[in-house]
Design an enzyme around this catalytic site. Structure first.
Site: not given
Ligand code: IMP
Length: 199
Positions: A8, A68-69, A151-152, A154
């Site tokens: 990542t 992936d989240s 982040f994001g 949260d």
């Molecule tokens: P990835 O890097 O493609 O998995 O994108 C995941 C996106 O989901 C992140 O950039 C955030 O926007 C959101 N996200 C995933 N996990 C979290 C978290 O623990 N807190 C807040 N936002 C999250």
């Protein structure tokens, strides 16, 4: 100690992963000097995690873990979902993304504000073996932005049992209950059980 690349570029994620998997030497893509961009075009979190882990493991020849989240909001048909990072544009600041969601949810009653963070993790081995786990944390979309941690999304993700958003929790509190924390712990147990990784 076994080295594992965590695929990542998200600094918030790497910090969480290093703290949860403290038994292993986790190295970021930056530390491993890998600059490839893996296109996340899967339909599910698991497909994307497998794709990222496999491609980076092939390039580096090292054990690679990827996640992936994203955030699923039931009232918005589970959006932003797998597009969470790209929602309203990848470079749009989260303050704007969060305010936009709060606006869409303005008059939505409490019982329709359910949402969850989902996290899929894949570990790819140089011999082609792949191990996956997935976990979630259930919550509600808050009525206002609150908290400075994490982040994001949260600051708008409210956890009823804690009476706080995940941005108001300390990193330790968040890791103990979060989608990523639980999926990583499951992964740690699976890898230990299969005798795949020593530490
Ligand atoms: P990835 O890097 O493609 O998995 O994108 C995941 C996106 O989901 C992140 O950039 C955030 O926007 C959101 N996200 C995933 N996990 C979290 C978290 O623990 N807190 C807040 N936002 C999250």
């Amino acid at each position: 100690m076994e080295q594992i690349i965590f695929a990542t570029k998200n600094k918030g994620k790497i910090k969480e992963v290093k703290s949860i998997l403290h038994e292993f030497e986790i190295i970021s893509m930056e530390e491993a000097c890998v600059a490839v961009e893996v296109i996340e075009d899967g339909k599910t979190f698991t497909e994307n995690a497998i794709k990222k882990a496999t491609e980076i493991s092939k390039i580096t020849g090292k054990i690679t873990m990827a996640d992936d989240s994203g955030l699923e909001i039931d009232f918005l048909d589970k959006k932003p979902g797998v597009y969470s990072a790209r929602y309203l544009g990848e470079n749009t600041p989260y303050i704007e993304k969060n305010n936009h969601i709060l606006h869409l949810m303005e008059n939505v009653p409490e019982q329709k504000r359910s949402a969850r963070f989902v996290c899929a993790i894949a570990t790819a081995f140089p011999n082609g073996k792949i191990v996956t786990t997935q976990s979630t944390i259930e919550g509600l979309i808050a009525h206002e932005i609150k908290g400075e941690n994490g982040f994001g999304y949260d600051p708008i993700f409210f956890v009823p049992e804690k009476g706080k958003t995940t941005a108001e929790l300390s990193p330790e509190e968040k890791n103990a209950i979060s989608h990523r924390g639980k999926a990583l712990k499951k992964m740690k147990e699976l890898l230990a059980k299969e005798g795949e990784i020593s530490h």
